[in-house]
Design a protein around this motif. Structure first.
Motif, PDB file in Angstrom:
ATOM      1  N   LEU A  14       0.824  -1.203   0.000  1.00 50.04           N
ATOM      2  CA  LEU A  14       0.000   0.000   0.000  1.00 50.04           C
ATOM      3  C   LEU A  14       0.861   1.257   0.000  1.00 50.04           C
ATOM      4  CD1 LEU A  14      -2.550  -1.158   2.707  1.00 50.04           C
ATOM      5  CD2 LEU A  14      -2.844  -1.203   0.222  1.00 50.04           C
ATOM      6  N   SER A  15       0.401   2.268  -0.736  1.00 45.82           N
ATOM      7  CA  SER A  15       1.113   3.544  -0.746  1.00 45.82           C
ATOM      8  C   SER A  15       0.296   4.565   0.025  1.00 45.82           C
ATOM      9  CB  SER A  15       1.357   4.008  -2.182  1.00 45.82           C
ATOM     10  OG  SER A  15       0.274   4.749  -2.668  1.00 45.82           O
ATOM     11  N   LYS A  16       0.893   5.691   0.310  1.00 40.57           N
ATOM     12  CA  LYS A  16       0.185   6.762   1.009  1.00 40.57           C
ATOM     13  C   LYS A  16      -0.499   7.703   0.016  1.00 40.57           C
ATOM     14  CE  LYS A  16       2.989   6.537   5.133  1.00 40.57           C
ATOM     15  NZ  LYS A  16       2.309   5.392   5.622  1.00 40.57           N
ATOM     16  N   ASP A  17      -0.320   7.445  -1.268  1.00 38.51           N
ATOM     17  CA  ASP A  17      -0.908   8.254  -2.326  1.00 38.51           C
ATOM     18  C   ASP A  17      -2.361   7.830  -2.525  1.00 38.51           C
ATOM     19  OD1 ASP A  17      -1.723   9.451  -4.679  1.00 38.51           O
ATOM     20  OD2 ASP A  17       0.047   8.884  -5.822  1.00 38.51           O
ATOM     21  N   SER A  18      -3.318   8.699  -2.194  1.00 38.96           N
ATOM     22  CA  SER A  18      -4.728   8.324  -2.278  1.00 38.96           C
ATOM     23  C   SER A  18      -5.190   8.097  -3.719  1.00 38.96           C
ATOM     24  CB  SER A  18      -5.604   9.378  -1.607  1.00 38.96           C
ATOM     25  OG  SER A  18      -5.455  10.629  -2.248  1.00 38.96           O
ATOM     26  N   GLU A  19      -4.519   8.714  -4.685  1.00 43.41           N
ATOM     27  CA  GLU A  19      -4.886   8.488  -6.090  1.00 43.41           C
ATOM     28  C   GLU A  19      -4.363   7.157  -6.613  1.00 43.41           C
ATOM     29  OE1 GLU A  19      -4.599  11.589  -9.005  1.00 43.41           O
ATOM     30  OE2 GLU A  19      -4.624  13.104  -7.408  1.00 43.41           O
ATOM     31  N   HIS A  20      -3.272   6.679  -6.054  1.00 40.64           N
ATOM     32  CA  HIS A  20      -2.659   5.409  -6.455  1.00 40.64           C
ATOM     33  C   HIS A  20      -2.306   4.630  -5.184  1.00 40.64           C
ATOM     34  CE1 HIS A  20      -2.397   6.748 -10.602  1.00 40.64           C
ATOM     35  NE2 HIS A  20      -1.948   7.901 -10.138  1.00 40.64           N
ATOM     36  N   PRO A  21      -3.334   4.056  -4.523  1.00 47.25           N
ATOM     37  CA  PRO A  21      -3.085   3.417  -3.224  1.00 47.25           C
ATOM     38  C   PRO A  21      -2.351   2.083  -3.289  1.00 47.25           C
ATOM     39  CG  PRO A  21      -5.371   3.145  -3.857  1.00 47.25           C
ATOM     40  CD  PRO A  21      -4.742   4.042  -4.890  1.00 47.25           C
ATOM     41  N   LEU A  22      -2.263   1.481  -4.477  1.00 48.18           N
ATOM     42  CA  LEU A  22      -1.602   0.187  -4.601  1.00 48.18           C
ATOM     43  C   LEU A  22      -0.237   0.336  -5.260  1.00 48.18           C
ATOM     44  CD1 LEU A  22      -4.741  -1.683  -5.866  1.00 48.18           C
ATOM     45  CD2 LEU A  22      -3.644  -2.038  -3.652  1.00 48.18           C
ATOM     46  N   LYS A  23       0.746  -0.356  -4.710  1.00 48.94           N
ATOM     47  CA  LYS A  23       2.080  -0.366  -5.308  1.00 48.94           C
ATOM     48  C   LYS A  23       2.188  -1.542  -6.278  1.00 48.94           C
ATOM     49  CE  LYS A  23       4.527   1.597  -1.351  1.00 48.94           C
ATOM     50  NZ  LYS A  23       5.580   1.323  -0.360  1.00 48.94           N
ATOM     51  N   PRO A  24       3.002  -1.415  -7.320  1.00 41.10           N
ATOM     52  CA  PRO A  24       3.170  -2.535  -8.252  1.00 41.10           C
ATOM     53  C   PRO A  24       3.588  -3.837  -7.582  1.00 41.10           C
ATOM     54  CG  PRO A  24       4.043  -0.546  -9.226  1.00 41.10           C
ATOM     55  CD  PRO A  24       3.674  -0.201  -7.790  1.00 41.10           C
ATOM     56  N   VAL A  25       4.288  -3.759  -6.459  1.00 40.90           N
ATOM     57  CA  VAL A  25       4.727  -4.978  -5.769  1.00 40.90           C
ATOM     58  C   VAL A  25       3.531  -5.862  -5.401  1.00 40.90           C
ATOM     59  CG1 VAL A  25       4.743  -3.997  -3.436  1.00 40.90           C
ATOM     60  CG2 VAL A  25       6.308  -5.852  -3.998  1.00 40.90           C
ATOM     61  N   THR A  26       2.334  -5.284  -5.322  1.00 38.83           N
ATOM     62  CA  THR A  26       1.119  -6.047  -5.050  1.00 38.83           C
ATOM     63  C   THR A  26       0.935  -7.153  -6.085  1.00 38.83           C
ATOM     64  OG1 THR A  26       0.084  -4.033  -4.197  1.00 38.83           O
ATOM     65  CG2 THR A  26      -1.385  -5.853  -4.712  1.00 38.83           C
ATOM     66  N   PHE A  27       1.410  -6.906  -7.298  1.00 33.79           N
ATOM     67  CA  PHE A  27       1.156  -7.819  -8.407  1.00 33.79           C
ATOM     68  C   PHE A  27       2.423  -8.522  -8.919  1.00 33.79           C
ATOM     69  CE2 PHE A  27      -2.227  -4.685  -8.421  1.00 33.79           C
ATOM     70  CZ  PHE A  27      -3.324  -5.520  -8.349  1.00 33.79           C
ATOM     71  N   GLU A  28       3.411  -8.693  -8.064  1.00 27.77           N
ATOM     72  CA  GLU A  28       4.573  -9.486  -8.471  1.00 27.77           C
ATOM     73  C   GLU A  28       4.152 -10.937  -8.588  1.00 27.77           C
ATOM     74  OE1 GLU A  28       7.490  -8.839  -5.435  1.00 27.77           O
ATOM     75  OE2 GLU A  28       8.391  -7.196  -6.541  1.00 27.77           O
ATOM     76  N   TYR A  29       4.702 -11.620  -9.599  1.00 28.09           N
ATOM     77  CA  TYR A  29       4.364 -13.035  -9.683  1.00 28.09           C
ATOM     78  C   TYR A  29       5.108 -13.804  -8.613  1.00 28.09           C
ATOM     79  CZ  TYR A  29       8.489 -13.416 -12.797  1.00 28.09           C
ATOM     80  OH  TYR A  29       9.740 -13.371 -13.347  1.00 28.09           O
ATOM     81  N   MET A  30       4.455 -14.847  -8.128  1.00 30.77           N
ATOM     82  CA  MET A  30       4.962 -15.536  -6.952  1.00 30.77           C
ATOM     83  C   MET A  30       5.425 -16.957  -7.200  1.00 30.77           C
ATOM     84  SD  MET A  30       4.693 -13.312  -4.637  1.00 30.77           S
ATOM     85  CE  MET A  30       3.880 -11.776  -4.354  1.00 30.77           C
TER      86      MET A  30
END
Length: 147
Positions: free
Chosen positions: A20-36
């Protein structure tokens, strides 16, 4: 539900503050969608939950951390419309390399994957960035869009 058998929306659980980011316009960080995960066919997987119905939401919200009684996704969910996903992955940049599928497990019949080739790190980074920019963040106590 779409004609192709996929629900209108899917979700990715948020299990770590670093997503999560502190940016209310872009609350999700790309790391949320790293393949696992590493599939035998050379593909990486991003685990998702197909939001077919309220049971899918209930299963997602009640998933527990491994070897624990603690809820896994208490921070919420990144949710995206499947049509938006189609729009993103149909871009010629991805060259047909990104797909998604149903992948039911014994504990979650709504489990699925977004699949992306391993060894295509730039492609994976770009996809993660686009997913983060286009997914909506839902708090744990909010109803998820199902159907």
């Amino acid at each position: 539900m779409r004609d192709d058998g996929y629900p209108d929306n899917w979700a990715r659980g948020i299990s770590k503050n670093r997503y999560l980011s502190k940016d209310s316009e872009h609350p999700l960080k790309p790391v949320t969608f790293e393949y696992m995960k590493n599939r035998e066919n050379g593909m990486g997987e991003i685990s998702i939950i197909w939001l077919e119905n309220r049971e899918a939401e209930e299963i997602a919200k009640n998933m527990l951390k491994r070897n624990s009684d603690e809820l896994m996704f208490i921070l919420g969910f990144a949710v995206m419309m499947t049509n938006k996903m189609d729009e993103i992955i149909s871009d010629p940049y991805y060259g047909g390399n990104v797909t998604y599928c149903h992948a039911p497990s014994h504990s979650n019949p709504y489990h699925g994957h977004i699949c992306i080739p391993l060894k295509k790190d730039e492609l994976a980074r770009q996809l993660a960035s686009e997913l983060a920019d286009n997914a909506a963040l839902y708090r744990y106590d909010e109803s998820l869009p199902v159907g």
